[in-house]
Design an enzyme around this catalytic site. Sequence first.
Site, PDB file in Angstrom:
ATOM      1  N   LEU A 121      64.659  16.728  63.475  1.00  0.00           N
ATOM      2  CA  LEU A 121      64.540  15.401  64.083  1.00  0.00           C
ATOM      3  C   LEU A 121      65.658  15.108  65.084  1.00  0.00           C
ATOM      4  O   LEU A 121      66.750  15.660  65.020  1.00  0.00           O
ATOM      5  CB  LEU A 121      64.518  14.339  62.984  1.00  0.00           C
ATOM      6  CG  LEU A 121      63.232  14.336  62.143  1.00  0.00           C
ATOM      7  CD1 LEU A 121      63.357  13.379  60.963  1.00  0.00           C
ATOM      8  CD2 LEU A 121      62.029  13.970  62.993  1.00  0.00           C
ATOM      9  N   ASP A 151      61.093   6.350  63.688  1.00  0.00           N
ATOM     10  CA  ASP A 151      62.232   5.463  63.419  1.00  0.00           C
ATOM     11  C   ASP A 151      63.267   6.124  62.508  1.00  0.00           C
ATOM     12  O   ASP A 151      64.465   5.857  62.623  1.00  0.00           O
ATOM     13  CB  ASP A 151      61.796   4.089  62.877  1.00  0.00           C
ATOM     14  CG  ASP A 151      60.770   4.156  61.771  1.00  0.00           C
ATOM     15  OD1 ASP A 151      60.248   5.250  61.477  1.00  0.00           O
ATOM     16  OD2 ASP A 151      60.479   3.098  61.181  1.00  0.00           O
ATOM     17  N   LYS A 250      52.516   3.082  58.752  1.00  0.00           N
ATOM     18  CA  LYS A 250      52.365   4.478  58.335  1.00  0.00           C
ATOM     19  C   LYS A 250      51.056   4.613  57.555  1.00  0.00           C
ATOM     20  O   LYS A 250      50.756   3.794  56.683  1.00  0.00           O
ATOM     21  CB  LYS A 250      53.555   4.871  57.457  1.00  0.00           C
ATOM     22  CG  LYS A 250      53.706   6.374  57.265  1.00  0.00           C
ATOM     23  CD  LYS A 250      55.140   6.726  56.876  1.00  0.00           C
ATOM     24  CE  LYS A 250      55.287   8.199  56.532  1.00  0.00           C
ATOM     25  NZ  LYS A 250      56.695   8.585  56.329  1.00  0.00           N
ATOM     26  N   HIS A 264      54.652  10.476  52.322  1.00  0.00           N
ATOM     27  CA  HIS A 264      55.182  11.226  53.457  1.00  0.00           C
ATOM     28  C   HIS A 264      54.877  12.713  53.274  1.00  0.00           C
ATOM     29  O   HIS A 264      55.106  13.274  52.212  1.00  0.00           O
ATOM     30  CB  HIS A 264      56.697  11.040  53.576  1.00  0.00           C
ATOM     31  CG  HIS A 264      57.296  11.797  54.729  1.00  0.00           C
ATOM     32  ND1 HIS A 264      57.482  11.230  55.972  1.00  0.00           N
ATOM     33  CD2 HIS A 264      57.720  13.078  54.829  1.00  0.00           C
ATOM     34  CE1 HIS A 264      57.994  12.136  56.788  1.00  0.00           C
ATOM     35  NE2 HIS A 264      58.145  13.262  56.128  1.00  0.00           N
ATOM     36  N   SER A 348      88.763  22.968  81.743  1.00  0.00           N
ATOM     37  CA  SER A 348      89.220  23.990  80.785  1.00  0.00           C
ATOM     38  C   SER A 348      88.288  25.192  80.764  1.00  0.00           C
ATOM     39  O   SER A 348      88.728  26.330  80.671  1.00  0.00           O
ATOM     40  CB  SER A 348      89.308  23.405  79.378  1.00  0.00           C
ATOM     41  OG  SER A 348      90.383  22.513  79.258  1.00  0.00           O
ATOM     42  N   GLU A 369      77.813  17.225  72.815  1.00  0.00           N
ATOM     43  CA  GLU A 369      77.337  18.596  72.930  1.00  0.00           C
ATOM     44  C   GLU A 369      75.883  18.759  72.498  1.00  0.00           C
ATOM     45  O   GLU A 369      75.165  19.611  73.023  1.00  0.00           O
ATOM     46  CB  GLU A 369      78.235  19.530  72.112  1.00  0.00           C
ATOM     47  CG  GLU A 369      79.687  19.601  72.587  1.00  0.00           C
ATOM     48  CD  GLU A 369      80.564  18.454  72.111  1.00  0.00           C
ATOM     49  OE1 GLU A 369      80.063  17.614  71.320  1.00  0.00           O
ATOM     50  OE2 GLU A 369      81.736  18.377  72.522  1.00  0.00           O
ATOM     51  N   ARG A 476      91.250  31.953  76.556  1.00  0.00           N
ATOM     52  CA  ARG A 476      92.078  30.963  77.248  1.00  0.00           C
ATOM     53  C   ARG A 476      93.091  31.616  78.183  1.00  0.00           C
ATOM     54  O   ARG A 476      93.232  31.233  79.332  1.00  0.00           O
ATOM     55  CB  ARG A 476      92.807  30.109  76.213  1.00  0.00           C
ATOM     56  CG  ARG A 476      93.749  29.090  76.833  1.00  0.00           C
ATOM     57  CD  ARG A 476      94.309  28.135  75.794  1.00  0.00           C
ATOM     58  NE  ARG A 476      95.305  27.264  76.409  1.00  0.00           N
ATOM     59  CZ  ARG A 476      96.598  27.545  76.487  1.00  0.00           C
ATOM     60  NH1 ARG A 476      97.070  28.665  75.966  1.00  0.00           N
ATOM     61  NH2 ARG A 476      97.433  26.720  77.071  1.00  0.00           N
TER      62      ARG A 476
END
Lengths: 621, 621
Positions: A121, A151, A250, A264, A348, A369, A476
């Site tokens: 989800l 929802d 529902k 469900h 960076s 992200e 790095r």
Amino acid sequence: MNDNSGISHLAALSLRVRHAILACSTRAGSGHPTSSLSAVELMTALMFGGFFNYDPLRPDYAGNDRLIFSKGHASPLFYSLWHMAGQIDEAELMTFREFGSRLEGHPTPALPFTEAATGSLGQGLSIGLGMALNARRLDKLPCRSFVLLGDSEMAEGSVWEAMEIAAHYKLDNLVGILDVNRLGQRGETLHGHDIAAWARKAEAFGWRAIPVEDGHDLRQVLAAYEQALNLGVSGAASGKPVMIVARTIKGKGVAAIEDKPDWHGKPLPTEAYKMALELLGEADPHVRGELAPPPQIQIARSEPTPVPDIAYAPDKPVATRKAYGKALARLAPAFPDMVALDGEVSNSTYAELFAKAHPQRFFEMYVAEQNMVGAAVGLAGRGKIPFVSSFAAFLTRAADQIRMARYSEANLKLCGSHAGISIGQDGASQMGLEDLALFRAVLDCVVLYPADAVSCERLVEAMARHEGMAYLRTTRMATPILYGPDENFPLGGCKILRRSDRDVCTIVAAGITLHEALAAADLLAAESIPVRVIDLYSIKPVDAATLQVAARETGALVTVEDHYPEGGLGEAVLAALADAPVPVRLLAVRKLPRSGRPAELLDYAQISRKHIASNVKDMLS
Amino acid sequence: MNDNSGISHLAALSLRVRHAILACSTRAGSGHPTSSLSAVELMTALMFGGFFNYDPLRPDYAGNDRLIFSKGHASPLFYSLWHMAGQIDEAELMTFREFGSRLEGHPTPALPFTEAATGSLGQGLSIGLGMALNARRLDKLPCRSFVLLGDSEMAEGSVWEAMEIAAHYKLDNLVGILDVNRLGQRGETLHGHDIAAWARKAEAFGWRAIPVEDGHDLRQVLAAYEQALNLGVSGAASGKPVMIVARTIKGKGVAAIEDKPDWHGKPLPTEAYKMALELLGEADPHVRGELAPPPQIQIARSEPTPVPDIAYAPDKPVATRKAYGKALARLAPAFPDMVALDGEVSNSTYAELFAKAHPQRFFEMYVAEQNMVGAAVGLAGRGKIPFVSSFAAFLTRAADQIRMARYSEANLKLCGSHAGISIGQDGASQMGLEDLALFRAVLDCVVLYPADAVSCERLVEAMARHEGMAYLRTTRMATPILYGPDENFPLGGCKILRRSDRDVCTIVAAGITLHEALAAADLLAAESIPVRVIDLYSIKPVDAATLQVAARETGALVTVEDHYPEGGLGEAVLAALADAPVPVRLLAVRKLPRSGRPAELLDYAQISRKHIASNVKDMLS
């Protein structure tokens, strides 16, 4: 369409859709009919009410609108809609959830109308965002992305990442449809039937919210779409993505289970199914849904130019993270579909070199992200080649989106910088020490770890050419140049950097530890212990053949990685040798990482040159 | 405190804090002074303005308030505040970021005042939420959680998960302090200095927002805390968590770098540092910060009861996921600190059995896995033993929080249900196929995978007793009972279920595939091929000794797992045998998962009994 005949046509279609939902899920003996039934009018009105422009004979046509079922468990509804559109016949509909069927439990690209795999989800809005971004900023298309949301999934933070970034990019071609059916898997959602609560949140996040008091009243639903779509193009209110927030029931249409918990993800048993059909009443088998035709569109594409050469002074160390950015900037004209996204760390990761050179193809995705990866999946779905970068440690934030990207068959490229304990003072939180395990465990995902700028540049190019997911791990600190500008680095290859016929051991390393391995080989050579050194820049696929030869010829291996021992380079080598194994010593980070200078930390983790050398000697004794 | 003498004292303290921030970061040559300077007044006023009740001699005292630096990069500020509180002397402050220092680049539990490791953005609010939940719902304490947030990290969805769940649980003992310094790492944040935008979002999420126009004006800051803390206890407006939203200046106090981009994460060079000191003016070396003493508190603890026996009919299959829930419910009285959290799937993970038996110790965390894990870290920080459950696939959503939990030294237990392709019809999105790789790559994390209900119950108990992180993988379908009720399952052990002196191969499996392995052994026995079968219920730590004996005695191994091959059981076995290896065949899921019946899918993935048997024979030939 908002006249009486239109309404009654959509009502008849909705009834057929309900029949189809119940039929295929009861037949399958599993699936989510109740979660499907709540959104029947919302989706029937969208697809067959003249709002959704789509040529079903050309699912990949760039001029199509896009529809993503973020609540992927409503797959019975999804398939039933395409059944109504004449694209799935009844026999196929009845294969729902069977082995080999295109109609999987949750939508996958096995069915060409699926824009992206869903079922975890809270991911669909980001994908729709990526497609809307493509339409607005890249291909300059009049197309919209529609995303059906449940929802329950609004509790996922990833949704709110998408909400804020869509508003930031003013994507008024993105339309969310929130099916507020009140019930999650095990009880009431955070706001129950309070659609105003969801509308308030959406508006606070810069969206235009359109409440629908009764999501089963086709008049209200049609009015909402008209409002939503006019807003997107007219002057005053445009610039905002739109969220239709509809109160629904529902299980709507099957009185016995309407608005009931404990229903469900459960199909009706056969007897209940028969009763439900009777109560629903007969559906007109001749009613058909028609999609609005998409516009003729033209995409301005620039011709690819030849790939320019690379040039690094052989005596000047360069960080692979910098080579990543340089490669992106250099390759962009040769790959017109290449775009880049970064999570507010482009100075960076060095994605900023691409951003500066090709600002229109770079997207700042802020410190979010999950949405960044989801949006990239959307961009990939529209033919772009997205390169996504952040610290390797922070890409773990999007592990679920990365996992799902594979099931969307996304042509996605990721780059994780600041890998390993060797980043130094910033400490454990910033150190990518599990990224190899994460990406190796993605089916077919290429995993690359260059040790110098030249191989990094070549591998970025190989990633761009490769169809499928690929991950690049960068370092790095600056590392010495190891290779000439014409060296080739095929995916699945490796480089033997030290070799003699008398080698008594092979050291396998990549990235930062390769330089330690080379130094260890020098130390051992000084003691007349000849060892082979392999640069395993391609961790997956791995060059099993070369490793097996080295195993056979040298009889023992030491692997060294700036990563935790599990799931990384060492275990990749073990797996490659599993049929004909030799003793292998795995050097990796086995202690709690902490702050310190890079060299101190390599030593502390026992992956520095002196530890490599002593382990080789220990193995031989 | 809001009088003139109080203000001037706090101003003098703030000046000293600024001196300390600049001194330690310039000395370290790295770190984030500008992000520290923006929050000096906000934090000095909190800690030394009489609002923060804390006994520094007893950091673990239950009656203390809690302070979490979610923007962990402001560690120079964090350490400088504790320096002002007399807990870090000047010499130690100057070890900031040095190897071996307690003052790491980002805060870690090496320093006892650190409630949780931070540095991956957007995680602190969840941790504060967990501690506030403990204070309010479990230990019934008057204590507050204060969380310092940066504006960049507000882009992280995890923050909004925490926002909605804190409001849901009416945690008015949770106070966020949002340091809106406008600038992220590489440029302006989503809302720049528009504190009203952040306040709107917070209020839409059910929080009380208190804007502070100038976060460097101590009068305004003190007034905001007074408002925030009175709200929490008085009648009318209580029940809402509070977010102080303060406009601040990044780099405040050092004119040359105030509000400037390109100064993120950069210390002042020595010359600039000296100039800055001059401009700041001399600080009074005698000024000291005093913390308000915490209240005397009493926690009502129930005495642990003996662990009740378990009983399963030996002939009746039970799903390990169900045994997980039963174990939690059974063990709860024996472990008064045990609590459980679930991500809106407790009727699938069976955490609902605990929820029904001990509702006051169960927390519904909705479909927001990141916040769920973060909150559990907070609960663990307050001495609870949190068991966190969701589908194994969806725990990947919290991979970064799981990674960071280790650095917080959290006594965290996780359970991932619905592991593997064998879940069947729901399809790839719901299948945990990378969870073993994820958890194995967490330093020291125990990874368990029981094959029957008895071992599952025993392992849940072992997890509860174990200090540290542990992961349990459970199976959707019912599996036969293999063990008697008194069998022991130590962490790091395994069980040899089939054994003879003539074994020609060892099959190593766990969970669902163990039953396939046993069936394969039967098939092979019928062909007079004796094989050993090992139940590797403890994947980490792994019983290397037993595996090595089996390798030596049988000469070949086949591993079978319902997981991708990378980072899972097979590679764990390879690593255990690396010193003295024998040929190993790794059977795992190597194809794109899809919907189908469980048995069909085990076969499709070539991890079913017949594939195991044929691979054994193939290895022997």
